[in-house]
Design a protein around this motif. Structure first.
Motif, PDB file in Angstrom:
ATOM      1  N   HIS A  68       0.926  -1.245  -0.173  1.00  0.00           N
ATOM      2  CA  HIS A  68       0.050   0.087  -0.059  1.00  0.00           C
ATOM      3  C   HIS A  68       0.941   1.244   0.069  1.00  0.00           C
ATOM      4  CE1 HIS A  68      -3.347   2.681   0.690  1.00  0.00           C
ATOM      5  NE2 HIS A  68      -2.755   3.138   1.720  1.00  0.00           N
ATOM      6  N   TYR A 111       0.485   5.493   0.303  1.00  0.00           N
ATOM      7  CA  TYR A 111      -0.561   6.607   0.833  1.00  0.00           C
ATOM      8  C   TYR A 111      -0.421   7.556  -0.311  1.00  0.00           C
ATOM      9  CZ  TYR A 111      -1.820   4.976   5.179  1.00  0.00           C
ATOM     10  OH  TYR A 111      -2.693   4.198   6.380  1.00  0.00           O
ATOM     11  N   HIS A 112      -1.723   8.009  -0.953  1.00  0.00           N
ATOM     12  CA  HIS A 112      -1.579   9.253  -1.924  1.00  0.00           C
ATOM     13  C   HIS A 112      -1.381  10.457  -0.938  1.00  0.00           C
ATOM     14  CE1 HIS A 112      -2.496  11.671  -5.287  1.00  0.00           C
ATOM     15  NE2 HIS A 112      -3.349  12.399  -4.798  1.00  0.00           N
ATOM     16  N   ARG A 113      -0.878  11.596  -1.510  1.00  0.00           N
ATOM     17  CA  ARG A 113      -0.912  12.549  -0.577  1.00  0.00           C
ATOM     18  C   ARG A 113      -2.120  13.228   0.007  1.00  0.00           C
ATOM     19  NH1 ARG A 113       3.259  15.797   0.570  1.00  0.00           N
ATOM     20  NH2 ARG A 113       3.264  18.095   0.979  1.00  0.00           N
ATOM     21  N   HIS A 114      -2.333  13.353   1.276  1.00  0.00           N
ATOM     22  CA  HIS A 114      -3.622  13.518   1.924  1.00  0.00           C
ATOM     23  C   HIS A 114      -3.144  14.212   3.140  1.00  0.00           C
ATOM     24  CE1 HIS A 114      -2.253  10.254   4.006  1.00  0.00           C
ATOM     25  NE2 HIS A 114      -3.016  10.443   5.068  1.00  0.00           N
ATOM     26  N   ASP A 144       2.572  11.820   2.515  1.00  0.00           N
ATOM     27  CA  ASP A 144       2.345  10.791   1.957  1.00  0.00           C
ATOM     28  C   ASP A 144       2.815   9.417   2.603  1.00  0.00           C
ATOM     29  OD1 ASP A 144       5.133  11.111   1.499  1.00  0.00           O
ATOM     30  OD2 ASP A 144       4.715  11.439  -0.679  1.00  0.00           O
ATOM     31  N   ARG A 203       4.799   5.284   2.617  1.00  0.00           N
ATOM     32  CA  ARG A 203       5.054   4.146   1.790  1.00  0.00           C
ATOM     33  C   ARG A 203       6.059   3.359   2.534  1.00  0.00           C
ATOM     34  NH1 ARG A 203       7.756   8.093  -0.312  1.00  0.00           N
ATOM     35  NH2 ARG A 203       9.805   7.642  -1.084  1.00  0.00           N
TER      36      ARG A 203
END
Length: 279
Positions: free
Chosen positions: A28, A30-33, A74, A76
């Protein structure tokens, strides 16, 4: 949620802006958020790489992550082995209320300038809070660990800290009143707000611990165990005793009974210790 070897466990408080997650991610990303809450995490195994505030960071095992509300980031795995971590999300209003309780007045929201902190004390405080939330602890225990973790994070890591009020002259009286209320309400669950009765929750916790050597939740558990001993001695079956004194079930009673007394409830009821058979 699972994907390959990825797994996630999530917990959400139904009445407050408080959530917790434990996860292991290998695939997984993570997209930038960002979150509308403060987010405090502890990396347990492996390493998580992420970007935040214009810089790259890595949180390895034992490190603490601190994100302010609306901090874009983000995430990873830093390598193919992945990483395991736990994280708690706490709404700003709840943070403000907890800090006001500590300082005895209005408190400014903290700011965390470093997204990664290496501090074993903070890591332990967050682990205790996380375990209480996902582990099904009583409300009182969750409240205690939440207050302790937030105070520790702000004192040890925030650029805007807090100062605790000076000890009150009636600390012993406060502790005695809390003790009396615990006895009155046992075996029912109780919150730190109910024990405080308008006083500072942090001060109530501190004064009780100073006077009786344990947190109010530990004292309440001890009262339940003492009541269970009396019921077992009177012939009440362990499963029934567990329910009558406030434990979730017989296994819950058995676990804590053994930790406190070194014997199972059934062994105690029989009047002898449970010992291993000789080889």
């Amino acid at each position: 949620m699972t994907a390959g070897r990825d797994w996630v466990r999530y917990w959400r408080d139904p009445g407050r802006p408080l959530e917790a997650m434990a996860a292991h991610f290998e695939r997984h990303v993570y997209h930038r958020h960002s979150h509308d809450a403060y987010s405090f995490g502890v990396t347990e195994e492996g390493a998580q790489a992420f970007s935040c505030r214009g810089a790259a960071h890595t949180s390895a095992a034992g490190m603490v992550m601190a994100f302010n509300p609306d901090d874009p980031h983000d995430g990873r795995a830093a390598d193919a082995l992945g990483f395991t971590y736990r994280i708690v999300h706490i709404g700003p209003d709840l943070i403000r209320a907890l800090l006001a309780d500590v300082t005895g007045g209005a408190a400014a929201l903290p700011l965390f300038a470093r997204p990664v902190v290496h501090d074993p004390v903070l890591a332990r405080a967050l682990r205790r809070l996380h375990s209480a939330l996902l582990g099904g602890a009583d409300t009182l225990r969750r409240d205690e660990e939440l207050a302790a973790a937030v105070a520790a994070m702000v004192r040890r890591s925030a650029t805007r800290g807090l100062s605790a009020p000076s000890p009150a002259a009636d600390a012993d009286r406060t502790a005695a009143q809390v003790r009396e209320l615990l006895h009155e309400r046992m075996p029912a669950d109780i919150t730190l707000d109910e024990l405080a009765k308008g006083r500072s929750r942090f001060a109530v916790y501190r004064d009780f611990r100073a006077r009786y050597g344990m947190a109010p939740s530990d004292y309440l558990r001890q009262l339940r165990l003492r009541a269970a001993r009396a019921l077992l001695a009177a012939g009440v079956p362990p499963a029934e005793a567990a329910g009558r004194v406030g434990f979730a079930d017989q296994s819950h009673l058995t676990r804590w009974f053994g930790r406190y007394y070194g014997i199972t409830p059934a062994g105690y009821a029989r009047g002898r210790a449970s010992v291993a058979s000789p080889r």
